[in-house]
Design an enzyme around this catalytic site. Structure first.
Site, PDB file in Angstrom:
ATOM      1  N   HIS A  70      16.829  27.345 -35.710  1.00  0.00           N
ATOM      2  CA  HIS A  70      18.109  26.907 -35.156  1.00  0.00           C
ATOM      3  C   HIS A  70      19.133  28.008 -35.406  1.00  0.00           C
ATOM      4  CE1 HIS A  70      21.119  23.873 -33.931  1.00  0.00           C
ATOM      5  NE2 HIS A  70      21.902  24.517 -34.778  1.00  0.00           N
ATOM      6  N   CYS A  73      17.877  20.950 -42.622  1.00  0.00           N
ATOM      7  CA  CYS A  73      18.848  19.859 -42.698  1.00  0.00           C
ATOM      8  C   CYS A  73      20.066  20.300 -43.506  1.00  0.00           C
ATOM      9  CB  CYS A  73      18.221  18.624 -43.338  1.00  0.00           C
ATOM     10  SG  CYS A  73      19.342  17.201 -43.412  1.00  0.00           S
ATOM     11  N   THR A 120      17.318  12.160 -36.322  1.00  0.00           N
ATOM     12  CA  THR A 120      17.501  11.005 -37.192  1.00  0.00           C
ATOM     13  C   THR A 120      18.221   9.876 -36.447  1.00  0.00           C
ATOM     14  OG1 THR A 120      17.632  12.478 -39.102  1.00  0.00           O
ATOM     15  CG2 THR A 120      18.457  10.245 -39.393  1.00  0.00           C
ATOM     16  N   PRO A 179      13.113  16.597 -33.715  1.00  0.00           N
ATOM     17  CA  PRO A 179      13.188  15.374 -34.526  1.00  0.00           C
ATOM     18  C   PRO A 179      14.646  15.005 -34.750  1.00  0.00           C
ATOM     19  CG  PRO A 179      12.572  17.269 -35.884  1.00  0.00           C
ATOM     20  CD  PRO A 179      12.587  17.742 -34.465  1.00  0.00           C
ATOM     21  N   GLN A 216       7.863  14.934 -39.319  1.00  0.00           N
ATOM     22  CA  GLN A 216       8.666  15.871 -40.103  1.00  0.00           C
ATOM     23  C   GLN A 216       8.955  15.287 -41.483  1.00  0.00           C
ATOM     24  OE1 GLN A 216      13.018  16.815 -39.616  1.00  0.00           O
ATOM     25  NE2 GLN A 216      12.231  18.777 -38.882  1.00  0.00           N
ATOM     26  N   ASP A 248      22.469  24.753 -28.559  1.00  0.00           N
ATOM     27  CA  ASP A 248      23.315  24.832 -27.360  1.00  0.00           C
ATOM     28  C   ASP A 248      22.537  24.848 -26.050  1.00  0.00           C
ATOM     29  OD1 ASP A 248      25.385  25.013 -29.180  1.00  0.00           O
ATOM     30  OD2 ASP A 248      25.477  27.202 -29.098  1.00  0.00           O
TER      31      ASP A 248
END
Length: 650
Positions: free
Chosen positions: A449, A378, A293, A291, A345, A492
């Site tokens: 992540h 986030c 933004t 997702p 999300q 990455d």
């Protein structure tokens, strides 16, 4: 360099801290505010000089008649309208300037109405058999019929309309009636209200109780703040009184106008789906577009699906904005039929906003929603300081209550979680949280992540730690004899080599791809075919043309929609220009953190597509969307994306 002396106070003068900060060396906060992104970007809507009534534009009668503030005179509107756009075919594109033929050379104007180009093709009409923008369409010549008498009508293709109903029409349109009910707090949340009652009953010793789904505060208001980009709903004033505080049931009854029934007579919600009965996600080996933004809009996702993306997720939406009926937030849940596996999300900071958001999503979008993802990663300050996003990593108890409640509210729709390795650099905590997500709180999928919140996107992702977390979760699942939950890594991934190396080394079921897809959307083709694609400049430009057509179908083919498409195309190009063609690399594969020096492409078109100048991105958009209006400009979101070219951008 000589250090600048601080100004000295003289008689009759006052030197404040603000004066020192503005005259001397900038403070840490001032430096932080100056770097990173252009925070004051403004994109004004561009409209027709003479605006035609929407009802008349679509061939119907306006109920307001002469009192309507828009014009009803179609000939006058066409006389003042900007000339139709004509998208060139790829065969007409060359590798040398000016690359695409001028619009004037492509247009075949109507003898009576010079704004009409009878040879143009409307992307909306070509795909759906009708154009919902009618006479306001900037490709009107492709679907207008003018009789010998001069009478005008809009064309339609019934066969194409029938096929488009299944293959081209977007779904998950949440109507104005639902948004109004949410804004006025009249939307019913039976499951969320019942769950919040349970939470309140479990903590009777606390001085404050858990609010209901419609934000009716009991006792002291919560200290946490929601991030809400829309107008906040008014909160009731808490007055001190000797009388006992109302119960949750009394407050809900007051809100709905019903009498309070004895507990024995209250109808309970339907039997909840038990966690083992929830739909399982079989995602091993599938490609997952993160997702994103702003840039992860429906046209971009649709293009990535064409290139091989299996799983797509809408842009992050704020739970508080969903519950306040924000039109902009609800537009994020739209799905194109080509998206095979699609989710939404959400970000929030407590059960009182995330659980009812899950319930309304299940009610309004359930059949066309494969999962709901909770954002626990986030890193931006606005989200983090409100207790949302990666702030939930340090609030495991609260996160557990959120996920349990959302699982109940969503029925069989799975809840997935995206998180980072931790909040502070050097203090990874995901290995403690992920086993609980998989076994205690029934997350349908976990995406990790490989960076902390503090790292943002600096330094390389820690794939060794991702492997450690996978092993911890798999051990916990084996000990409790539970089926494995899909685990995706992230960070990455910029090539097929990166993807398969990380999958094999870490044991994840796949890799969620974010920035790699922004820079080279064809990465999904590379992954599926296990090769590095030396894509040509013409092939890249063909993808830009496709994005433009998808954007016109989604944002609109009228003047406003064309320039909205232009804006988001430039946002996409602000990432794609960073791609360095494989054919000129000194070593393979390319790496996402490499900052290549200025280079010339193998032809002029390849050099144009690699230009860091945002003015060149606008020129590329003009190939397929016509000349940009004089009042329109584009400012890159990230200053590093157009270094040396921001002057004069407005």
């Amino acid at each position: 360099m000589q250090r600048r002396a601080a100004p000295q106070a003289t008689e009759g003068s006052t030197v404040t801290r603000a004066t020192l900060e503005t005259r001397g060396t900038p403070t840490k906060e001032q430096k932080k505010a100056q770097r990173g992104q252009n925070k004051a970007r403004r994109f004004n809507k561009v409209r027709d000089e003479l605006d035609l009534c929407w009802r008349v534009a679509n061939g119907s009668t306006c109920e307001y008649g002469a009192e309507c503030r828009f014009t009803h005179e179609i000939p006058a509107y066409l006389a003042a309208k900007t000339r139709d756009i004509h998208i060139p075919e790829m065969a007409q594109i060359t590798d040398i300037p000016p690359y695409a033929p001028a619009q004037d050379s492509l247009v075949t104007p109507h003898p009576d109405f010079s704004s009409l180009d009878l040879s143009t093709v409307c992307p909306v009409f070509a795909e759906t058999g009708e154009c919902r923008y009618g006479f306001k369409c900037r490709f009107l010549g492709g679907h207008i019929r003018i009789a010998e008498t001069g009478e005008m009508s809009l064309a339609g293709d019934e066969d194409k309309k029938a096929r488009a109903a299944l293959t081209a029409h977007e779904v998950n349109f949440v109507g104005a009636d639902v948004q109004k009910a949410l804004r006025s707090r009249k939307y019913a949340f039976p499951t969320a209200d019942e769950y919040l009652r349970q939470l309140a009953a479990e903590n009777p010793e606390k001085p404050k109780a858990v609010p209901t789904a419609n934000s009716i505060v009991i006792g002291e208001p919560e200290q946490e703040m929601d991030v809400d980009t829309s107008t906040p709903a008014p909160q009731p004033t808490i007055q001190e009184s000797a009388s006992p505080k109302p119960t949750v049931d009394e407050i809900i009854a007051k809100r709905t106008g019903d009498a309070v029934a004895p507990t024995s007579q209250v109808d309970t919600p339907d039997v909840r789906v038990r966690f083992p009965e929830k739909k399982r996600l079989h995602w091993k080996g599938k490609t997952y577009l993160a997702p994103l933004t702003t840039v992860g809009n429906l046209p971009f996702r649709r293009m990535c699906v064409d290139l091989g993306a299996d799983i797509t997720c809408g842009e992050m939406g704020l739970a508080s904005s969903f519950l306040s009926g924000s039109k902009e937030e609800w537009s994020l849940v739209r799905r194109h039929p080509s998206e095979k596996i699609f989710g939404v999300q959400v970000a929030g900071n407590k059960p009182a906003n995330l659980v009812p958001t899950a319930e309304v999503l299940a009610k309004e979008c359930g059949p066309n929603l494969d999962f709901v993802d909770v954002n626990c990663g986030c890193p931006i300050d606005l989200v983090f300081k409100s207790g949302s996003g990666s702030a939930l990593l340090d609030s495991a108890g609260k996160l557990g209550k959120i996920l349990i409640g959302m699982n109940q509210a969503l029925g069989e729709i799975p809840v997935t979680v995206k998180l980072r390795t931790g909040v502070k650099d050097g203090k990874n905590t995901a290995h403690k949280l992920m086993p609980r997500l998989a076994t205690e709180w029934s997350a349908g999928c976990i995406t990790l992540h490989g960076r902390t919140r503090q790292q943002r996107y600096t330094r390389l992702a820690d794939w060794d730690y991702i492997k450690q977390c996978v092993e911890v979760v798999r051990t916990k699942e084996a000990d409790e004899d539970l089926p494995p939950v899909p685990i995706f890594g992230g960070g990455d991934c910029f090539s097929s080599h990166d993807y398969w190396t990380n999958v094999e080394a870490s044991g994840v079921d796949g890799v969620m791809i974010g920035r790699g897809a922004l820079i080279k959307p064809w990465i999904f083709t590379e992954i599926q075919e296990k090769r590095e694609w030396d894509i040509s400049a013409r092939e890249r430009l063909e993808l830009i043309r496709k994005y433009s057509e998808y954007g016109l179908n989604h944002f609109g083919s009228d003047t406003t929609g064309v320039n909205a498409t232009r804006r988001y195309l430039c946002e996409a190009l602000s990432f794609q220009y960073r791609y360095v063609p494989i054919g000129i690399l000194e070593q393979l594969p390319g790496r996402i953190n490499d900052r290549a020096p200025a280079f010339r492409g193998r032809n002029d078109l390849e050099s144009l597509l690699s230009s860091p100048d945002s003015n060149d991105w606008v020129k590329i958009s003009e190939m397929f969307l016509g000349p940009a209006p004089e009042t329109w400009n584009f400012t890159p979101k990230h200053k590093s994306n157009a270094y040396g070219s921001e002057e004069g951008q407005g």
